[in-house]
Design an enzyme around this catalytic site. Structure first.
Site, PDB file in Angstrom:
ATOM      1  N   LEU A 262      31.288  18.576  34.531  1.00  0.00           N
ATOM      2  CA  LEU A 262      32.334  19.809  34.840  1.00  0.00           C
ATOM      3  C   LEU A 262      32.911  20.096  35.986  1.00  0.00           C
ATOM      4  O   LEU A 262      34.216  20.164  36.007  1.00  0.00           O
ATOM      5  CB  LEU A 262      31.151  21.607  34.870  1.00  0.00           C
ATOM      6  CG  LEU A 262      30.559  22.230  34.331  1.00  0.00           C
ATOM      7  CD1 LEU A 262      29.613  22.822  34.961  1.00  0.00           C
ATOM      8  CD2 LEU A 262      31.528  22.453  33.629  1.00  0.00           C
TER       9      LEU A 262
ATOM     10  N   VAL B 104      36.618  19.203  34.591  1.00  0.00           N
ATOM     11  CA  VAL B 104      36.968  20.171  33.932  1.00  0.00           C
ATOM     12  C   VAL B 104      37.340  21.280  34.368  1.00  0.00           C
ATOM     13  O   VAL B 104      38.348  21.579  34.704  1.00  0.00           O
ATOM     14  CB  VAL B 104      35.690  20.499  32.332  1.00  0.00           C
ATOM     15  CG1 VAL B 104      36.405  22.246  32.155  1.00  0.00           C
ATOM     16  CG2 VAL B 104      35.415  19.768  31.869  1.00  0.00           C
ATOM     17  N   GLU B 105      36.564  21.768  35.911  1.00  0.00           N
ATOM     18  CA  GLU B 105      37.373  22.812  36.666  1.00  0.00           C
ATOM     19  C   GLU B 105      38.251  21.922  37.350  1.00  0.00           C
ATOM     20  O   GLU B 105      39.552  22.848  38.104  1.00  0.00           O
ATOM     21  CB  GLU B 105      36.004  23.089  37.878  1.00  0.00           C
ATOM     22  CG  GLU B 105      35.233  24.132  37.604  1.00  0.00           C
ATOM     23  CD  GLU B 105      35.388  25.108  37.332  1.00  0.00           C
ATOM     24  OE1 GLU B 105      36.190  25.113  37.331  1.00  0.00           O
ATOM     25  OE2 GLU B 105      34.371  25.847  36.717  1.00  0.00           O
ATOM     26  N   SER B 106      38.386  21.049  38.090  1.00  0.00           N
ATOM     27  CA  SER B 106      39.144  20.712  39.228  1.00  0.00           C
ATOM     28  C   SER B 106      40.163  19.607  38.971  1.00  0.00           C
ATOM     29  O   SER B 106      40.337  18.764  39.795  1.00  0.00           O
ATOM     30  CB  SER B 106      38.752  20.416  40.600  1.00  0.00           C
ATOM     31  OG  SER B 106      37.637  19.577  41.197  1.00  0.00           O
TER      32      SER B 106
ATOM     33  N   TYR C 113      37.367  26.227  27.705  1.00  0.00           N
ATOM     34  CA  TYR C 113      36.650  26.197  28.894  1.00  0.00           C
ATOM     35  C   TYR C 113      35.303  25.031  28.247  1.00  0.00           C
ATOM     36  O   TYR C 113      35.458  23.628  28.353  1.00  0.00           O
ATOM     37  CB  TYR C 113      36.094  27.134  30.335  1.00  0.00           C
ATOM     38  CG  TYR C 113      35.669  26.019  31.095  1.00  0.00           C
ATOM     39  CD1 TYR C 113      36.157  25.701  32.310  1.00  0.00           C
ATOM     40  CD2 TYR C 113      34.539  26.845  31.477  1.00  0.00           C
ATOM     41  CE1 TYR C 113      35.328  25.643  33.412  1.00  0.00           C
ATOM     42  CE2 TYR C 113      33.185  26.242  32.659  1.00  0.00           C
ATOM     43  CZ  TYR C 113      33.948  25.471  33.080  1.00  0.00           C
ATOM     44  OH  TYR C 113      33.320  25.166  34.966  1.00  0.00           O
TER      45      TYR C 113
END
Length: 416
Positions: free
Chosen positions: A60, A63-65, A169
């Site tokens: 994650l 994917v997030e940052s 997402y």
């Protein structure tokens, strides 16, 4: 270590193929981003394993940052896990003028995994719904599910009408998992050692980065880079004082710095074992063996062992009295009164915390429950809310208490 534990059953769809094609167009993406993640990844994997969560959650932050610890979104979400201030606070990642727990990768990991565990429970064990809610909020996902249910159509993630960002997402995460599981020949997988590249040290007191740098013989800039949660050149007087150092546990425990500041000696007596000594001094057998460079568990009567123990020392600080902005006023703890909240159908720890403006972590501590505990209607939750201050006008106090009583009426129902 990560690839072998990925467990989501990924079935390619048109949306998923779009994300897979995006990754294949940038075949070295994961290897490049992993350079930023490398000092933290082993620790994150261990936290996910200890909680029994799916290994996909380790992906994650990519994917997030793109695993940027200081990333800030337009919505003011911060860090590798992109936590907004309210969520971070409610799940224990504290922030103040000295320190931002959202930028501290390991502190943010604990908060994010607590939040994801809560969402998983909230969405009845559906990880795709929970991950979507992590991105867009549980309210939006619940409404999308309710809409589909009312129409008599599937409530699977792929059939929900969600904001465009969220619709893309979840496929981003699934595409990354798919490429790693399938070992796609056109996608470069990074090679990671199966041990930690950094070690967390609880200094146990306020420290200065310059002093710590000199003692451990690591450049100050390197320590700051590994610990972006610290916003000043000192840790806060109130903590936390835990810092990541760019070395293996063995190297740290055998360093002169550690032996001088964080160890004591113990003479082995008859009947002692490594396990009994570790238990007595609240440490681990592995730590004792590494600290003493032992290759076996054999002990001799009279043998002198080094054991880890924080030793308070003034040498970890510099006198900064010439910089008044560093002097912080001591905050006194507010006086609180015990109140009770009777649990109603549909209540969650998150909603109760929002209602009374307290943290989920405090609710769990006050009631000796975990994030996975079921809230049974009719039971009560204990809350410790600020006691209203006495004012010169008695009517104001009465009005405050009257309003508070409407919100927080003591109940006699059974405790949790």
């Amino acid at each position: 270590m990560i690839v072998n534990q990925l467990s989501f059953d990924v079935v390619p769809t048109s949306r998923l193929h779009k994300r897979i094609d995006w990754y294949l167009a940038q075949p070295t993406y994961l290897a490049q981003v992993n350079k930023r993640a490398a000092p933290y990844l082993y620790h994150i994997v261990k936290r996910v394993e200890q909680r029994g969560l799916p290994m996909e959650l380790v992906l994650l932050p990519f994917v997030e940052s793109d695993f940027r610890p200081t990333a800030v979104s337009q919505q003011k979400a911060v860090g590798v896990w992109q936590l907004v201030e309210a969520t971070a606070y409610h799940f224990g990642a504290i922030s103040d003028p000295w320190y931002d727990g959202r930028k501290d990768v390991l502190s943010a990991t604990d908060a994010a995994l607590d939040y994801l565990s809560y969402l998983y429970k909230r969405f009845n064990g559906n990880w795709l719904h929970a991950i979507a809610a992590y991105n867009t909020g549980e309210g939006r996902v619940k409404k999308a599910i309710d809409r589909n249910r009312a129409k008599g159509i599937s409530t699977h993630f792929w059939h929900l009408k969600l904001p465009k960002e969220t619709s893309e997402y979840v496929p981003k995460l699934l595409a990354l998992s798919y490429l790693l599981q399938k070992k796609h020949p056109k996608f470069t997988r990074p090679h990671l050692p199966n041990y930690a590249l950094s070690t967390a040290l609880d200094v146990g007191q306020q420290f200065d980065f310059g002093v710590l740098s000199s003692l451990v013989n690591v450049p100050k800039q390197t320590i700051h880079h590994l610990n972006p949660g610290f916003l000043r050149h000192q840790s806060s007087p109130q903590g936390p004082h835990k810092v990541l150092l760019p070395m293996t546990e063995k190297k740290l425990l055998q360093s002169q710095f550690f032996k001088r500041h964080f160890s004591q000696t113990y003479t082995v007596k008859k009947g002692d074992t490594l396990y009994s000594i570790a238990k007595r001094f609240n440490t681990k057998v592995k730590t004792i063996t590494l600290l003493n460079n032992k290759t076996s568990s054999l002990l001799h009567i009279g043998e002198v062992l080094s054991l880890n123990k924080v030793t308070q020392s003034n040498s970890l600080l510099i006198d900064y009295e010439i910089s008044p902005y560093l002097i912080e006023k001591k905050q006194t703890k507010p006086v609180t009164i015990e109140y009770f909240h009777q649990i109603k159908p549909g209540d969650s720890l998150w909603e109760v915390s929002q209602l009374y403006k307290v943290s989920v972590k405090d609710l769990m501590i006050w009631n000796e429950i975990s994030a996975h505990s079921m809230l049974k209607p009719g039971n009560t939750l204990i809350l410790h809310l600020p006691k209203p201050q006495l004012v010169s006008e008695p009517v104001n106090t009465k009005q405050y208490l009257s309003e508070l009583e409407v919100l927080v009426k003591p109940e006699s129902g059974p405790r949790l």
